[in-house]
Write a protein that holds these residues in place. Structure first.
Motif, PDB file in Angstrom:
ATOM      1  N   ALA A   1       0.809  -1.219   0.000  1.00 54.93           N
ATOM      2  CA  ALA A   1       0.000   0.000   0.000  1.00 54.93           C
ATOM      3  C   ALA A   1       0.845   1.273   0.000  1.00 54.93           C
ATOM      4  CB  ALA A   1      -0.935  -0.005   1.208  1.00 54.93           C
ATOM      5  N   THR A   2       1.963   1.259   0.706  1.00 48.79           N
ATOM      6  CA  THR A   2       2.804   2.460   0.756  1.00 48.79           C
ATOM      7  C   THR A   2       3.357   2.814  -0.616  1.00 48.79           C
ATOM      8  OG1 THR A   2       3.390   2.205   3.090  1.00 48.79           O
ATOM      9  CG2 THR A   2       4.943   3.407   1.708  1.00 48.79           C
ATOM     10  N   TRP A   3       3.700   1.822  -1.417  1.00 54.89           N
ATOM     11  CA  TRP A   3       4.183   2.067  -2.773  1.00 54.89           C
ATOM     12  C   TRP A   3       3.098   2.777  -3.590  1.00 54.89           C
ATOM     13  CZ3 TRP A   3       6.153  -1.074   0.576  1.00 54.89           C
ATOM     14  CH2 TRP A   3       7.496  -1.461   0.497  1.00 54.89           C
ATOM     15  N   TYR A   4       1.875   2.342  -3.414  1.00 52.75           N
ATOM     16  CA  TYR A   4       0.729   2.950  -4.094  1.00 52.75           C
ATOM     17  C   TYR A   4       0.571   4.413  -3.675  1.00 52.75           C
ATOM     18  CZ  TYR A   4      -4.105   3.251  -5.857  1.00 52.75           C
ATOM     19  OH  TYR A   4      -5.251   3.606  -6.524  1.00 52.75           O
ATOM     20  N   VAL A   5       0.749   4.680  -2.397  1.00 55.09           N
ATOM     21  CA  VAL A   5       0.626   6.042  -1.886  1.00 55.09           C
ATOM     22  C   VAL A   5       1.720   6.944  -2.439  1.00 55.09           C
ATOM     23  CG1 VAL A   5       0.771   7.470   0.196  1.00 55.09           C
ATOM     24  CG2 VAL A   5      -0.569   5.352   0.221  1.00 55.09           C
ATOM     25  N   VAL A   6       2.966   6.491  -2.338  1.00 53.35           N
ATOM     26  CA  VAL A   6       4.100   7.327  -2.748  1.00 53.35           C
ATOM     27  C   VAL A   6       4.005   7.731  -4.214  1.00 53.35           C
ATOM     28  CG1 VAL A   6       6.601   7.322  -3.154  1.00 53.35           C
ATOM     29  CG2 VAL A   6       5.676   6.473  -0.981  1.00 53.35           C
ATOM     30  N   PHE A   7       3.614   6.800  -5.083  1.00 50.23           N
ATOM     31  CA  PHE A   7       3.647   7.092  -6.513  1.00 50.23           C
ATOM     32  C   PHE A   7       2.305   7.532  -7.091  1.00 50.23           C
ATOM     33  CE2 PHE A   7       7.409   4.501  -5.849  1.00 50.23           C
ATOM     34  CZ  PHE A   7       8.361   5.221  -6.556  1.00 50.23           C
ATOM     35  N   ASN A   8       1.281   7.628  -6.243  1.00 48.75           N
ATOM     36  CA  ASN A   8      -0.012   8.089  -6.740  1.00 48.75           C
ATOM     37  C   ASN A   8      -0.586   9.283  -5.988  1.00 48.75           C
ATOM     38  OD1 ASN A   8      -1.064   5.954  -8.867  1.00 48.75           O
ATOM     39  ND2 ASN A   8      -0.105   4.780  -7.219  1.00 48.75           N
ATOM     40  N   PHE A   9      -0.080   9.569  -4.782  1.00 54.03           N
ATOM     41  CA  PHE A   9      -0.694  10.617  -3.981  1.00 54.03           C
ATOM     42  C   PHE A   9       0.269  11.684  -3.488  1.00 54.03           C
ATOM     43  CE2 PHE A   9      -3.644   7.090  -3.782  1.00 54.03           C
ATOM     44  CZ  PHE A   9      -4.847   7.729  -4.049  1.00 54.03           C
ATOM     45  N   ILE A  10       1.551  11.537  -3.706  1.00 57.07           N
ATOM     46  CA  ILE A  10       2.499  12.602  -3.371  1.00 57.07           C
ATOM     47  C   ILE A  10       2.656  13.493  -4.599  1.00 57.07           C
ATOM     48  CG2 ILE A  10       4.874  13.144  -2.755  1.00 57.07           C
ATOM     49  CD1 ILE A  10       4.948  10.676  -1.077  1.00 57.07           C
ATOM     50  N   GLN A  11       2.282  14.737  -4.450  1.00 53.32           N
ATOM     51  CA  GLN A  11       2.245  15.636  -5.595  1.00 53.32           C
ATOM     52  C   GLN A  11       3.437  16.581  -5.679  1.00 53.32           C
ATOM     53  OE1 GLN A  11      -1.585  17.464  -4.949  1.00 53.32           O
ATOM     54  NE2 GLN A  11      -2.680  15.797  -5.973  1.00 53.32           N
ATOM     55  N   SER A  12       4.202  16.714  -4.602  1.00 47.09           N
ATOM     56  CA  SER A  12       5.353  17.608  -4.618  1.00 47.09           C
ATOM     57  C   SER A  12       6.591  16.893  -5.128  1.00 47.09           C
ATOM     58  CB  SER A  12       5.614  18.163  -3.216  1.00 47.09           C
ATOM     59  OG  SER A  12       5.822  17.100  -2.299  1.00 47.09           O
ATOM     60  N   GLN A  13       7.516  17.652  -5.676  1.00 51.51           N
ATOM     61  CA  GLN A  13       8.750  17.081  -6.199  1.00 51.51           C
ATOM     62  C   GLN A  13       9.614  16.489  -5.098  1.00 51.51           C
ATOM     63  OE1 GLN A  13       9.472  16.889  -9.428  1.00 51.51           O
ATOM     64  NE2 GLN A  13      11.543  16.036  -9.264  1.00 51.51           N
ATOM     65  N   SER A  14       9.645  17.177  -3.957  1.00 54.44           N
ATOM     66  CA  SER A  14      10.445  16.723  -2.825  1.00 54.44           C
ATOM     67  C   SER A  14       9.535  16.437  -1.634  1.00 54.44           C
ATOM     68  CB  SER A  14      11.484  17.771  -2.436  1.00 54.44           C
ATOM     69  OG  SER A  14      12.365  18.033  -3.515  1.00 54.44           O
ATOM     70  N   PHE A  15       9.943  15.508  -0.801  1.00 54.57           N
ATOM     71  CA  PHE A  15       9.138  15.146   0.358  1.00 54.57           C
ATOM     72  C   PHE A  15      10.032  14.445   1.371  1.00 54.57           C
ATOM     73  CE2 PHE A  15       9.129  11.679  -2.630  1.00 54.57           C
ATOM     74  CZ  PHE A  15       9.308  10.551  -1.845  1.00 54.57           C
ATOM     75  N   THR A  16       9.510  14.234   2.557  1.00 55.89           N
ATOM     76  CA  THR A  16      10.256  13.538   3.600  1.00 55.89           C
ATOM     77  C   THR A  16       9.519  12.260   4.006  1.00 55.89           C
ATOM     78  OG1 THR A  16       9.127  14.653   5.430  1.00 55.89           O
ATOM     79  CG2 THR A  16      11.078  15.744   4.504  1.00 55.89           C
ATOM     80  N   LEU A  17      10.249  11.387   4.656  1.00 55.64           N
ATOM     81  CA  LEU A  17       9.651  10.158   5.165  1.00 55.64           C
ATOM     82  C   LEU A  17       8.519  10.487   6.132  1.00 55.64           C
ATOM     83  CD1 LEU A  17      11.533   7.005   6.369  1.00 55.64           C
ATOM     84  CD2 LEU A  17       9.800   8.030   7.834  1.00 55.64           C
TER      85      LEU A  17
END
Length: 207
Positions: free
Chosen positions: A124-140
């Motif tokens: 599920a986390t893979w799905y979140v990271v590549f489908n719901f993070i919209q900014s270029q940079s982010f943190t854990l």
């Protein structure tokens, strides 16, 4: 970032990998161990006392191999009896006329990425990271916070440590060991060659 939604038929899973990222030969090992038992391999193939010797890794890594093989449909839980059988992806990659038995082709690695980030079966986390993070940079921590909001809203709360470990493994799957000065294992995760993520010191960024 935005509010997380999963398909109605998807049951999000945020654990199972024993904190080990997917490595290149693990899917092949899982396929051959199950295939060697015919139509259905016994449930204990990954948990019997001799599993460590057969797989050539530690006990927790054997559990991780099982997790990743199930997540990528290299193997699947049998509907016939209590055990494991070969999945469709396993046949395509490693079968008698397998198209990439050593996972050497770029297209195969992209396929594995899609299986994890697109289908989200046990990832599920893979799905979140590549489908719901919209900014270029982010943190854990930002990813953990986003997933925590989802689990709280859906009353499927996971511990903070479980979510943090899952996000850390996801990000480690895509960033090279050398760039993180890691000492845990010399083997690079399978998905690093895609170049999708990079550690930038304070966090991560998409390429």
């Amino acid at each position: 970032m935005t509010t997380i939604t999963f398909p109605s038929d998807m049951k999000p899973t945020f654990s199972g990998h024993e904190t080990f990222p997917l490595r290149q030969l693990w899917l092949r090992k899982a396929y051959h161990e199950v295939q060697n038992h015919g139509d259905v391999a016994p449930k204990g193939i990954f948990s019997d006392d001799d599993a460590i010797q057969r797989f050539g890794v530690g006990k927790n890594m054997v559990s991780s191999i099982r997790h990743w093989a199930l997540a990528c449909d290299v193997i699947r839980q049998s509907e016939k009896q209590d055990g494991f059988e070969i999945g469709d992806i396993g046949r395509v990659l490693f079968g008698e006329k397998g198209c990439d038995p050593y996972l050497e082709r770029d297209a195969t690695v992209w396929l594995v990425h899609w299986l994890l980030a697109g289908r989200s079966n046990r990832s599920a986390t893979w799905y979140v990271v590549f489908n719901f993070i919209q900014s270029q940079s982010f943190t854990l921590k930002q990813v953990v916070a986003l997933i925590s909001e989802y689990t709280a809203e859906t009353k499927s709360t996971r511990s903070q440590s479980t979510l943090t470990n899952d996000v850390a493994v996801c990000l480690r799957c895509y960033t090279s060991v050398s760039s993180r000065n890691a000492t845990e294992d010399a083997a690079e995760p399978l998905l690093t060659d895609l170049g999708l993520l990079e550690s930038n010191g304070d966090g991560f960024q998409f390429h």
